[in-house]
Design an enzyme around this catalytic site. Structure first.
Site, PDB file in Angstrom:
ATOM      1  N   ALA A 145      13.710  38.061  -1.430  1.00  0.00           N
ATOM      2  CA  ALA A 145      12.404  38.567  -1.899  1.00  0.00           C
ATOM      3  C   ALA A 145      11.559  37.451  -2.508  1.00  0.00           C
ATOM      4  CB  ALA A 145      12.607  39.691  -2.899  1.00  0.00           C
TER       5      ALA A 145
ATOM      6  N   ASN B 136      12.504  45.223 -13.362  1.00  0.00           N
ATOM      7  CA  ASN B 136      13.938  44.931 -13.263  1.00  0.00           C
ATOM      8  C   ASN B 136      14.652  44.946 -14.607  1.00  0.00           C
ATOM      9  OD1 ASN B 136      12.058  42.625 -13.223  1.00  0.00           O
ATOM     10  ND2 ASN B 136      13.879  41.397 -13.607  1.00  0.00           N
TER      11      ASN B 136
ATOM     12  N   GLN C  21      12.931  46.454  -6.893  1.00  0.00           N
ATOM     13  CA  GLN C  21      13.745  47.412  -7.666  1.00  0.00           C
ATOM     14  C   GLN C  21      13.345  48.858  -7.390  1.00  0.00           C
ATOM     15  OE1 GLN C  21      16.350  46.533  -9.537  1.00  0.00           O
ATOM     16  NE2 GLN C  21      16.036  44.323  -9.756  1.00  0.00           N
TER      17      GLN C  21
ATOM     18  N   SER D 278      14.224  43.275  -1.036  1.00  0.00           N
ATOM     19  CA  SER D 278      15.403  42.411  -0.893  1.00  0.00           C
ATOM     20  C   SER D 278      16.608  43.259  -0.512  1.00  0.00           C
ATOM     21  CB  SER D 278      15.654  41.726  -2.240  1.00  0.00           C
ATOM     22  OG  SER D 278      16.702  40.804  -2.119  1.00  0.00           O
ATOM     23  N   ALA D 279      17.387  42.815   0.485  1.00  0.00           N
ATOM     24  CA  ALA D 279      18.517  43.630   0.957  1.00  0.00           C
ATOM     25  C   ALA D 279      19.585  43.798  -0.123  1.00  0.00           C
ATOM     26  CB  ALA D 279      19.133  42.989   2.201  1.00  0.00           C
ATOM     27  N   HIS D 280      19.795  42.749  -0.931  1.00  0.00           N
ATOM     28  CA  HIS D 280      20.955  42.825  -1.841  1.00  0.00           C
ATOM     29  C   HIS D 280      20.729  43.723  -3.054  1.00  0.00           C
ATOM     30  CE1 HIS D 280      20.038  39.921  -5.253  1.00  0.00           C
ATOM     31  NE2 HIS D 280      19.115  39.536  -4.403  1.00  0.00           N
TER      32      HIS D 280
ATOM     33  N   THR E  51      15.821  30.403  12.466  1.00  0.00           N
ATOM     34  CA  THR E  51      16.598  31.333  13.288  1.00  0.00           C
ATOM     35  C   THR E  51      17.079  32.494  12.433  1.00  0.00           C
ATOM     36  OG1 THR E  51      17.315  29.472  14.628  1.00  0.00           O
ATOM     37  CG2 THR E  51      18.631  31.494  14.789  1.00  0.00           C
TER      38      THR E  51
ATOM     39  N   CYS F 201      17.964  36.834 -14.779  1.00  0.00           N
ATOM     40  CA  CYS F 201      17.227  35.570 -14.681  1.00  0.00           C
ATOM     41  C   CYS F 201      16.922  35.013 -16.055  1.00  0.00           C
ATOM     42  CB  CYS F 201      15.918  35.782 -13.925  1.00  0.00           C
ATOM     43  SG  CYS F 201      16.160  36.522 -12.328  1.00  0.00           S
TER      44      CYS F 201
HETATM   45  N1  PLP Z   1      11.633  40.810  -7.885  1.00  0.00           N
HETATM   46  C1  PLP Z   1      12.418  41.543  -8.677  1.00  0.00           C
HETATM   47  C2  PLP Z   1      11.820  42.685  -9.450  1.00  0.00           C
HETATM   48  C3  PLP Z   1      13.776  41.262  -8.783  1.00  0.00           C
HETATM   49  O1  PLP Z   1      14.545  42.002  -9.582  1.00  0.00           O
HETATM   50  C4  PLP Z   1      14.306  40.178  -8.043  1.00  0.00           C
HETATM   51  C5  PLP Z   1      15.715  39.792  -8.183  1.00  0.00           C
HETATM   52  O2  PLP Z   1      16.287  39.840  -9.260  1.00  0.00           O
HETATM   53  C6  PLP Z   1      13.450  39.449  -7.205  1.00  0.00           C
HETATM   54  C7  PLP Z   1      12.117  39.796  -7.156  1.00  0.00           C
HETATM   55  C8  PLP Z   1      13.959  38.325  -6.355  1.00  0.00           C
HETATM   56  O3  PLP Z   1      14.786  38.836  -5.347  1.00  0.00           O
HETATM   57  P1  PLP Z   1      15.703  37.862  -4.441  1.00  0.00           P
HETATM   58  O4  PLP Z   1      16.977  37.698  -5.180  1.00  0.00           O
HETATM   59  O5  PLP Z   1      15.908  38.581  -3.158  1.00  0.00           O
HETATM   60  O6  PLP Z   1      14.945  36.604  -4.260  1.00  0.00           O
END
Ligand code: PLP
Length: 360
Positions: free
Chosen positions: A72, A140, A168, A185-187, A222, A304
């Site tokens: 993301a 988040n 989120q 974001s997939a994870h 790729t 973070c």
């Molecule tokens: N935006 C938010 C609100 C997030 O919580 C996160 C990841 O913690 C990100 C962006 C960034 O995502 P990615 O880990 O896929 O770069």
């Protein structure tokens, strides 16, 4: 170990793992082809990518295209750096570093304040002369859900584009229908790490930020069919199970409020993601708590921000003092968290806090 850090990342759904393995090995070891190759094996890999793209597209409104990215952060960078805008950038005061730091690099962003619950007022006057407004769908750290559709309307009325970080929010709340660009974001939805997506509304032009083949039209590199397939299945599950996942999160939220009834909750009690609980307790030594409760995976503020030593900008934006921000923990449960795990984690945390408070 008990995992209560689902805002940092989610475990891989078994269904997504299955789909990934099929693309790593294939029934006869032939699934390794480059999806951008024109031969038959390449075309088979490309077909799998396109089938997954459709599943991921269902996370977004109609009338746009999905560009796969590495995560993301990359999607947000593509949107913010690539948007062809005149004027500056405005961001909410509680954006993730992906938006906040990118906006700073690009100039001196206007900051849209939030109230003490972490919500942007939907009637807020957006700063004038702005070409891009960025407000996240769900925070988040404190789980607040923002009125992004109203804010997108306002941005459009002011002639600006609207970017929504829905990392989120995807799979938890309905997509931000009125945004021009949406990052996911997939994870964070039980898919693999290493893949994200930017959705771009038809008619919105972006300048590529990574050149070298432009396999994704706007992005070079790729694609990994295994990551894309895992993302596709995770997105499909997120859509199909949204109600069920939400009800499960809500039941755990109600129980967590009982278990932590003598803690203060940060953020809105109503406009929120019920899989996230940010709570504080006067005088709490969070670092000590984390080292005592080594069997419970949780976070101080956000993953973070924790470790930086600085109080979280989100908690400061809702009016907490440095001391209050530093005495905050974030618990985040998800699809695979059981009530028993939450109870056991609460027991451990509360015993460790009691021990701390005995020595004050
Ligand atoms: N935006 C938010 C609100 C997030 O919580 C996160 C990841 O913690 C990100 C962006 C960034 O995502 P990615 O880990 O896929 O770069």
């Amino acid at each position: 170990m008990i995992y209560l850090d689902n805002q940092a990342t989610t475990p891989l759904a078994p269904e997504a793992r299955e789909a990934m393995l099929r693309h790593l090995d294939g029934p006869d070891g032939s699934a390794f082809a480059n999806p951008h190759s024109p031969h038959r094996m390449g075309r088979m890999a490309a077909a799998a990518v396109e089938a997954a793209r459709e599943k991921v597209a269902a996370l977004f409104p109609s009338g746009g295209r999905v560009i796969f990215t590495g995560n993301a952060c990359e999607a947000i960078n593509l949107a913010m750096r690539g948007a062809q805008i005149e004027g500056g950038i405005a961001i909410s005061a509680i954006e993730h570093a992906a938006v906040k730091d990118t906006a700073k690099v690009l100039g001196d962003p206007e900051v849209i304040p939030v109230d003490s619950e972490g919500c942007v007022d939907p009637r807020t006057n957006l700063p004038s002369g702005v070409g891009l407004v960025c407000v996240m769908q769900v925070n988040n750290e404190i789980g607040t859900v923002q009125p992004v559709d109203q804010l997108a309307d306002q941005a459009h009325a002011a002639g600006a584009l609207f970017l929504c970080d829905a990392v989120q929010g995807a799979g938890k709340v309905a997509p931000p229908e009125k945004a021009d660009m949406i990052a996911v974001s997939a994870h964070k939805i039980y898919g693999p790490k290493g893949i994200g997506a930017l959705w771009v509304r038809d008619g919105v032009e972006l300048t590529p930020q990574i050149t070298g083949g432009l396999q994704e039209g706007l992005r070079s590199g790729t694609l990994s069919p295994a990551l894309v397939a895992g993302f596709g299945v995770a997105a499909q599950l997120a859509n199909e199970r949204m109600e069920e996942d939400r009800e499960h999160a809500r039941a755990l939220w109600d129980r967590a409020l009982e278990l932590f009834d003598d803690w203060q909750v940060n953020g809105s009690l109503t406009a929120r993601n019920h899989a996230n609980l940010s709570i504080r307790r006067d005088g709490l030594d969070v670092a000590r708590l984390m080292s005592t409760c080594r069997n419970v995976m949780f976070s101080a503020g956000s993953a973070c921000a924790s470790g930086s030593g600085k109080p979280s900008h989100v908690l400061k934006a809702i009016g907490l003092s440095d001391a209050e921000a530093k005495s905050t923990i974030r618990l985040g449960w998800g699809r695979y968290t059981s009530a028993e795990e939450l109870e056991a984690a609460a027991r451990d945390i509360k015993a460790a806090v009691k021990e701390q408070e005995l020595w004050v």
